[in-house]
Design a protein around this motif. Structure first.
Motif, short mmCIF file in Angstrom:
data_model
loop_
_atom_site.label_atom_id
_atom_site.label_comp_id
_atom_site.label_asym_id
_atom_site.label_seq_id
_atom_site.Cartn_x
_atom_site.Cartn_y
_atom_site.Cartn_z
N LEU A 1 0.83 -1.20 0.00
CA LEU A 1 0.00 0.00 0.00
C LEU A 1 0.87 1.26 0.00
O LEU A 1 0.62 2.21 -0.76
CB LEU A 1 -0.93 -0.03 1.22
N GLN A 2 1.90 1.26 0.85
CA GLN A 2 2.79 2.42 0.93
C GLN A 2 3.53 2.65 -0.39
O GLN A 2 3.63 3.78 -0.89
CB GLN A 2 3.81 2.22 2.06
N LEU A 3 4.02 1.58 -0.99
CA LEU A 3 4.73 1.70 -2.25
C LEU A 3 3.81 2.20 -3.35
O LEU A 3 4.22 2.98 -4.23
CB LEU A 3 5.35 0.35 -2.63
N GLY A 4 2.57 1.76 -3.32
CA GLY A 4 1.61 2.23 -4.31
C GLY A 4 1.37 3.73 -4.19
O GLY A 4 1.27 4.45 -5.20
N MET A 5 1.30 4.21 -2.94
CA MET A 5 1.09 5.65 -2.73
C MET A 5 2.32 6.44 -3.20
O MET A 5 2.20 7.51 -3.84
CB MET A 5 0.83 5.93 -1.24
N ALA B 1 4.51 5.50 -5.50
CA ALA B 1 4.56 5.44 -6.96
C ALA B 1 3.62 6.47 -7.57
O ALA B 1 3.96 7.15 -8.55
CB ALA B 1 4.22 4.03 -7.44
N ASN B 2 2.45 6.59 -7.01
CA ASN B 2 1.46 7.55 -7.54
C ASN B 2 1.95 8.99 -7.35
O ASN B 2 1.78 9.85 -8.23
CB ASN B 2 0.13 7.33 -6.83
N LYS B 3 2.57 9.28 -6.17
CA LYS B 3 3.06 10.62 -5.89
C LYS B 3 4.21 11.00 -6.81
O LYS B 3 4.29 12.14 -7.32
CB LYS B 3 3.49 10.70 -4.42
N VAL B 4 5.12 10.04 -7.01
CA VAL B 4 6.26 10.30 -7.91
C VAL B 4 5.78 10.58 -9.31
O VAL B 4 6.27 11.48 -10.01
CB VAL B 4 7.23 9.09 -7.88
N LYS B 5 4.78 9.83 -9.72
CA LYS B 5 4.28 9.96 -11.10
C LYS B 5 3.53 11.27 -11.31
O LYS B 5 3.63 11.91 -12.37
CB LYS B 5 3.39 8.77 -11.40
N THR B 6 2.80 11.75 -10.29
CA THR B 6 1.95 12.94 -10.46
C THR B 6 2.69 14.22 -10.10
O THR B 6 2.52 15.26 -10.75
CB THR B 6 0.69 12.81 -9.60
N ASN C 1 9.02 9.31 -14.64
CA ASN C 1 8.50 7.99 -15.06
C ASN C 1 9.45 6.85 -14.73
O ASN C 1 9.03 5.72 -14.43
CB ASN C 1 8.22 8.01 -16.56
N ARG C 2 10.74 7.13 -14.81
CA ARG C 2 11.71 6.08 -14.54
C ARG C 2 11.61 5.61 -13.09
O ARG C 2 11.58 4.41 -12.80
CB ARG C 2 13.11 6.60 -14.83
N LEU C 3 11.60 6.56 -12.18
CA LEU C 3 11.46 6.23 -10.76
C LEU C 3 10.12 5.57 -10.49
O LEU C 3 10.00 4.62 -9.71
CB LEU C 3 11.65 7.47 -9.90
N SER C 4 9.09 6.09 -11.17
CA SER C 4 7.74 5.52 -10.99
C SER C 4 7.70 4.06 -11.42
O SER C 4 7.09 3.21 -10.76
CB SER C 4 6.72 6.35 -11.77
#
Length: 643
Positions: free
Chosen positions: A464-468, A470-475, A480-483
């Motif tokens: 769950l934490q990683l998903g949050m 990933a979403n923050k990095v992307k937005t 995109n690479r880090l995401s």
């Protein structure tokens, strides 16, 4: 005349030799702890028969008839010169041997559990009353110039198949009913048990002696020496041989789990008894037919007695009772017309049957009354303790049998103590094994719960934490690479969670214990098809045996590992799982796919097969692999079982 006298005397000595045959036969067929009792009993039986029959029974049997029921002359062998023939004391000697045969038969059937004194009392009544009175109805005209009413009706019994043997057989039947079976003759489930025999070769010797003696039994009954003696002796021999053939054939057809050994004895003696009625009237082929049928009758009669729970220690009732009755009735069927006395075969059969039926009512009825009276007065049977010791000890205090009994009892006590200790140890081991299984099951459940509640929940939170992140990095950071790296980490966490769930599932497949192996395999294959997209079939061609829980779990794991291997290595689009029974004790599990296949020499290890082979080895099974490149793979797993 002197030749006739000599022939009767020699024949009488043949018949006397039957006593030796009976001793050998009976001693061979019973337990060693009773052989002395039987041997001595036979001697005393002949002593009693000699005195009682000669002084009383002979007069009742051959004296001048009163109302056709009994004779009234020649008491204590007086006035024998009044007889119409000249054989006199020679005839008495000959007939005494027949009486001795009849009386001896009864004691053999009741041996190993009957007291000596009651048997001797029964000997007196049989030799002095039961046997001679029926004999008077059939043979009263052999010694004096008078008629025998049963013979006048047309009843035929040349040498005593009914007069001697059936009489003894039906009295024996009454005796074994009243005295009851030997101890432990039937087990708790009603299955007959073999109590042991002292010496079968000795019984073979007895059978040959009886066979030899029967030549005098039948040949001497002609009461003269003429050209028919040879026919009588041949018929006697033919019937005995055919009796063995009939008994063995019947045993092989009707008693599948039975040795044919007893059929050899009972068939030979049954054939000899049967031909006694008609050895003077039949020709060899008819004698063979009589012996063959009578041998079959004796075997079926033995089976009937076992079904009724009647214990005949030496087979006297089937051999002498049923064998004699069969021979007497068959005589009417096969005898040539010149011996029918003007009667048709149908009428003669009815007459013969009537004579046999009368004999049964007379001998069996009086036998029941006699043994019932003895049982209620002085007692008939030894105690259970005496039966265990054996009549050698109880009746004759034989010191060697006593030593054997003490030795056997000592070994039995040691064995019993050892069995009790083994039983106690087994119970302890079973209790410990049950505790171990329960403990292991508890630990597995605890491990599953800890993994699920600890590691599983932590990984779920991490996902769950990683998903949050990933979403923050992307937005927010538009990286995109880090995401993508974060999303890969999320996918790894997801796979890890699925692997943990699979482990938890493998620790305890509850559906397997609840629904059974076939239902669990069916669910396993459906889930496999659903999750992998590989078309899967399950063919249960024969019912699955009732394996123990451990075997069921191992078979389930083997099929599960086969499917896992197909998923990982086969690149298949179709899987077929088949269960079928190959033999009465061998079952086949086959898992086939249409995948890439492999080189046959390279698939016996690796590819996940080691675990499968180890599990099959624990089950006593084997693995065979059929595969080739591009042709798919079939795993053939054979597992033995017992119903």
């Amino acid at each position: 005349m002197s030749i006739n006298h000599l022939w009767i005397i020699v024949s009488a000595c043949f018949v006397f030799f039957m006593q030796a045959g009976f001793v050998c036969y009976e001693v061979g067929f019973i337990q060693s702890k009773n052989v002395i009792s039987v041997a001595i009993e036979n001697i005393i039986t002949f002593v009693i028969t000699t005195l009682v029959y000669c002084f009383i029974g002979f007069a009742l049997m051959f004296g001048n008839s009163h109302w056709g029921l009994f004779g009234g002359d020649f008491w204590f062998l007086n006035n024998l010169s009044h007889a119409h023939n000249s054989v006199g004391f020679v005839f008495v000697f000959f007939e005494l041997m027949f009486a001795g045969t009849a009386v001896t038969i009864v004691s053999g059937s009741m041996t190993e559990r009957t007291r000596l004194l009651p048997l001797l009392i029964a000997d007196v009544f049989l030799a002095g009353f039961i046997y001679p009175l029926y004999g008077h109805w059939v043979w009263a005209d052999l010694f004096t110039n008078q008629s025998a009413w049963l013979k006048q009706m047309g009843f035929m019994d040349f040498a005593g198949a009914t007069v001697v043997h059936c009489t003894a057989g039906w009295v024996s039947l009454a005796g074994i009913i009243i005295v009851g079976p030997r101890k432990n003759k039937w087990d708790a489930n009603g299955k007959i048990k073999k109590l042991g025999r002292s010496n079968i070769p000795f019984a073979v010797l007895g059978t040959f002696i009886l066979w030899f003696s029967w030549f005098g039994f039948n040949g001497g009954s002609l009461l003269e020496f003429n050209d028919r003696v040879g026919l009588i002796l041949l018929n006697t021999n033919f019937s005995a041989a055919a009796g063995v053939a009939g008994a063995i054939l019947t045993t092989s057809i009707f008693i599948k789990d039975h040795s044919y050994m007893e059929a050899v004895f009972s068939g030979a003696l049954g054939g000899l008894v049967a031909i006694t009625a008609g050895s003077n009237y039949l020709y060899p082929f008819q004698a063979v037919m009589v012996g063959f049928i009578s041998g079959s009758v004796v075997v079926l009669a033995s089976l009937l007695l076992e079904k009724l729970g009647l214990d005949d220690a030496v087979g006297a009732v089937p051999i002498h009772g049923f064998g004699g009755a069969a021979g007497t009735i068959l005589l009417a069927l096969f005898t040539p017309a010149e011996f029918l006395g003007g009667q048709s075969h149908i009428v003669k059969i009815l007459v013969q049957f009537a004579g046999v039926l009368l004999n049964f009512v007379w001998a069996f009825g009086l036998g029941l009354l006699l043994f019932y009276t003895i049982k209620k007065t002085i007692g008939l049977r030894v105690t259970e303790e005496e039966e265990d010791k054996g009549l050698n000890i109880v009746e004759f205090a034989d010191i060697y049998s006593w030593q054997d009994y003490l030795k056997m009892t000592h070994y039995e006590n040691l064995t019993q103590d050892l069995n009790l200790k083994i039983h106690a140890q087994n119970q302890l081991l079973q209790k410990q094994a049950k505790l171990l299984v329960e403990t292991q099951e508890h630990e597995r459940l605890k491990l599953a719960r800890d993994i699920h509640d600890g590691v599983g929940q932590s990984l779920a939170a991490l996902k769950l934490q990683l998903g949050m992140i990933a979403n923050k990095v992307k937005t927010e950071y538009k990286d995109n690479r880090l995401s993508n790296q974060v999303e890969g980490t999320v996918n790894l966490a997801t796979q890890t969670i699925e692997d943990i769930r699979a482990v938890l599932f493998n620790l305890k497949p509850a559906f397997l214990s609840d629904k059974g192996l076939s239902a669990a395999i069916e669910v396993l294959i459906k889930n496999f098809e659903k999750t992998t997209g590989i078309k899967s079939e399950f063919n249960l061609l024969t019912e699955i045996p009732a394996w123990e829980d451990a075997a069921v779990l191992n078979i389930y794991r083997v099929i599960q590992e086969c499917l896992t291997n197909i998923l990982k290595h086969a690149q298949a689009t179709m899987v077929n799982v088949s269960f079928v029974r190959l033999k009465s004790d061998l079952y086949l599990f086959q898992v086939s796919d249409n995948g890439v296949g492999f080189e046959a020499d390279g698939v016996h290890t690796g590819l996940g097969l080691n675990s499968i082979q180890e599990r099959l080895k624990m089950l006593g099974g084997s693995l065979r692999i059929i595969t080739s490149e591009g042709q798919g793979t079939s795993l053939m797993m054979e597992v033995p079982f017992e119903d």
